[in-house]
Structures are given as structure tokens and as C-alpha cells.
Design a protein around this motif. Sequence first.
Motif, short mmCIF file in Angstrom:
data_model
loop_
_atom_site.label_atom_id
_atom_site.label_comp_id
_atom_site.label_asym_id
_atom_site.label_seq_id
_atom_site.Cartn_x
_atom_site.Cartn_y
_atom_site.Cartn_z
N TYR A 172 48.45 19.61 -7.88
CA TYR A 172 49.18 20.88 -7.79
C TYR A 172 48.33 22.00 -8.41
CZ TYR A 172 53.43 18.41 -6.50
OH TYR A 172 54.36 17.65 -5.84
N LEU A 173 48.47 23.16 -7.85
CA LEU A 173 47.79 24.33 -8.41
C LEU A 173 48.44 24.72 -9.74
CD1 LEU A 173 47.53 26.42 -5.13
CD2 LEU A 173 45.57 25.75 -6.54
N ASP A 174 47.69 25.45 -10.56
CA ASP A 174 48.26 25.94 -11.82
C ASP A 174 49.46 26.84 -11.54
OD1 ASP A 174 46.30 24.61 -13.13
OD2 ASP A 174 45.10 26.39 -13.64
N SER A 175 50.30 26.97 -12.53
CA SER A 175 51.56 27.72 -12.36
C SER A 175 51.34 29.15 -11.85
CB SER A 175 52.29 27.77 -13.70
OG SER A 175 51.45 28.32 -14.69
N HIS A 176 50.33 29.84 -12.39
CA HIS A 176 50.13 31.24 -11.98
C HIS A 176 49.51 31.38 -10.60
CE1 HIS A 176 46.82 29.77 -14.46
NE2 HIS A 176 46.03 30.47 -13.67
N MET A 177 49.01 30.24 -10.05
CA MET A 177 48.49 30.28 -8.68
C MET A 177 49.59 30.02 -7.65
SD MET A 177 45.28 31.02 -8.59
CE MET A 177 45.00 30.58 -6.89
#
Lengths: 324, 174
Positions: A172-177
Amino acid sequence: MKKLFAVLVCITWILLFTDKTEACDFCLLTQGISPLETIKGKGIRITERYTVLKSVYQRDDKLDIHGAKEEYWTTEFTGFYGITEKITVLAVVPVKKNIMEGHFHVHKDGSTGVHTDNKGNEFGLGDVAVLGRYTFLRKHSLDTTTNIAGLAGVKFPTGKTDGRREDNSSRYLDSHMQLGTGSTDFLLGLSMSHSVRRLTISTNLLGAITTEGEAGNEKHQFGNSLNYDLTARYRVYPGVISPSGQQLFFAFGINGEVRGKEEEEGVELANSGGHTVYLSPGVQVVMAPHWVFELSYSHPVYHKLNGIQLGEDYKISGGVTYLF
Amino acid sequence: MKYTTLILAVFLVIFFTSTTYGIDKRILDSAGVQEMKQVAPDFNLYNLDGRKVSLKEYHGKVVFLHFWATWCKPCKEEMPTIEKMYREFNDKKLIVLSVSIDKGGVDMVRAYTLEFTFPVLLAYSGDINDSYWIWGIPVSYIIDRNGRIIGRAMGPKNWDGDALKTLIKEILRD
């Protein structure tokens, strides 16, 4: 006036020290040369904002680490409708494209790493927000006008939170992405503008109070945030305004964002949140009675980020407003 | 401390939203007229006949002060409604002063206003503060009998419409 200032300071203080935040898509609603700050009636506004992060900061020191880059393209469709002279409702629909080319991260032992082969690309609907603005003071004299308004709203979790990387790991991508935060958040703001002849000074505060959302398969909560802005806008042309004529404004502002630390599965993330201050010159053209165009550039002049993390290098914002 | 600030904030909101200055604010709002509370700066200007006119000579009367220019298209559209208002209220003690901010000669302004009967003054013939039109034209001010500006209408208005007529009647009655 001293009392109003005290109220502003108090709200700032409360928001600053409740310490949870999120990158605020809607904060530019009340920053810089946005015509939404004072506009009445009804209309639609489309803005495009491009933000680049490729510098790594440890607190306020820029580190010599390269190879990671994040780009955010945000197109915002904002509809506004004046119910009365004092009350305006706004709906903001963001469409986002988030691009990661190289991933920066901090290991548990405090060492850092950049994986240039880590890539990500997410496109789609972001989190939709609905806001109401109440103008509780509008005072006019021959050559001055003062407006004070409050803003309150809710941001809904309409954006996807399960975007994955494009590399082999498919993590999964980082939260801000991610396109959304997965949380329902509350927005609260105050704005004040004072015009003296051709000069307008405006100041804004917009806070976001977050709730728990998700990023990938984990619970995630962004920290509360506070966006602030002080902008001077000067009407360069014309000397005398006609309702059907054109107007040109130059603007220069100082604005910033304070973000609290994020939490993942209830654990605070040390390398998140912080404070960034920008200088923002801009230009606005009003083609009365229907069109307003604006363009602004924000250059960060101060970073004080928690731990070690990527910081913003610059952002550019352009907007078109149509008044019905 | 928090409660004190909250109480102060509530007080300020109530104060700023409920204060009226003689005229019911709802009438001003529905007419699209901004509420003001300021003494009107005096001026001495010449009219198209070459007579000197000062604002203070109308002290004790309600004055409708209007600013426009020949190059302003919306101003031209608004003027017939001012003429109608002038004809309706002229004998009811409403003074209409229409000020051209053109820098050109008197002949141009005279030709432009031939069809109107209200008094026309020339801004650049005397001493007048340009603050009156700094926010744009057309702009109109309503000045009460004490020489105080109580309202400002920015942009073209229909002065023959019900909302503005109601406002004028209210001010003349006040």
C-alpha cells in the motif's frame, strides 16, 4: 478590535495544541488571493494546484539526501451559493493525481533510506467537503471596508485509501499518497479583511479537526492542522472601477501550515507533522461581471518538521471563477 | 479564560449583527444598499450652469448623491431610473445631486445628460474627495438630514424599483 484579536489567538492556540493533523486540501479556500473569501452570490470555481516534495528535512535542517520525489496535482471544483447576504454555502470536490517517484523512509533504528525504484501513481476523487461561511461583521466607510467571517464545514471520506505501489512489492502507498484520508473531519475557520482604497489586507485561519480513518489495511489518523495566511492585495489597474471593466491585482502573502503528528494503529508516528511557512506572490485578473482568474506561487521559507521527512519545495496554484 | 473569551465573542457577534442606525437594516439589505455611518465630507463643485454648489447648503434635507462617468456603460443604464426617482421625490424634499467624474469638458457632460432634469455637477470643477468613488462607479450615497451618510449603493440599481423606493420613503419619513 483587541477582543477580536484575542478570540483569533485563542482559536489558534486551541487548534495548535490539540495536536493531530492532515494535509489540508481545502485550506487554499481561505488563503492568498482566493476570491471565495469575500465573494457573494453564486458561482463555480476551478483551481489547479501543483505541489512538489523532494527535499528531506530533519527539523529545520535540509539534509543532503536525494532521489525521492512526490508530486501532487489537485483539481478542485468549488460551487458556492449565497443563501443570504451573510450566509454562503460551499461544496468542494477535489480530483487528485498523486505521483511518487522514489520513496524516502526512516528505519526503526533512525537510519534513512531512499528506494528510487519505488513508484506510485494514484488518480481519482479526493475527499469532498461542504462548508458554510457566516459574515458576522461587514463595516463600510467612504474609503475602508472591513469583513469578518466564520467558516465551518465537514470533510467526508469519499477518496480511496487503498492505493498500491506500482513496483513488484504491491504494498500500500503511504497515507499521504492516498486520495483520501478515510476519515470524517471537521473544518473551522475565521477570516478578516480590511480594505483601504486600493489595498486589501486579509488574514485567515482554517483548522481541521480529524477523526480516525484508514490507509491501506491499517487504521490511520492524520493530525489536526492549522492553516494561516496574511496577504496584501493591491489594485494596480484601474484607478476607477466600472462594473463592466477589468481589474488587475498584485498580491503578496505569508502563509503556512502547522500539522500535528499522525497515528497508525494508535501509535504516534515520530516522523510526521510539523510547520511550514511560505511566501506567496500572486496576480489576479477580474473580468467583470463574470470571470476572476488568479495565479500564485508559494515558496517555502521555513520548515520545522517533526523527525525526518520530505518537505515541500514549492507549490503553484491557478484558478478560474465564474460568477452567475 | 476560555469562557471569558467565548462570552466576549458572543457579545461581539450580537453587537455587530443587531446594531442599526436609524433605518431598519433589513430595508437597506433588501434594497442592496450597504449600511454606513459617517459624516459626508463636504465639497464645492460647479453645476452645468456654472453655479457653485456645496453639500453643506443642503444640511437639513435628505440628499441622494450619485457618481458616474460618460465612459461607464452601466451608469447610462441606471440614469433613467434616477430620473424617475427624481421626478417622484423631488417635491418631497429629496435632493438629487448627480456628479460626473469625467475629466473632459462641460460640453460632453451636458450633451450626455440632455434628457435628464436632475442637477448635474462636475467632480473636477472643485474640491471633492475621490474616496466617494474609489470603489467604483456608478455609486450612490444616501445622506440624512444631519449630513450623515447612512447608505451606499454600489453598481447600477433600479431606483424606480419597489425596494429602493421603500427605502427612500422610509428615509424621508424618518
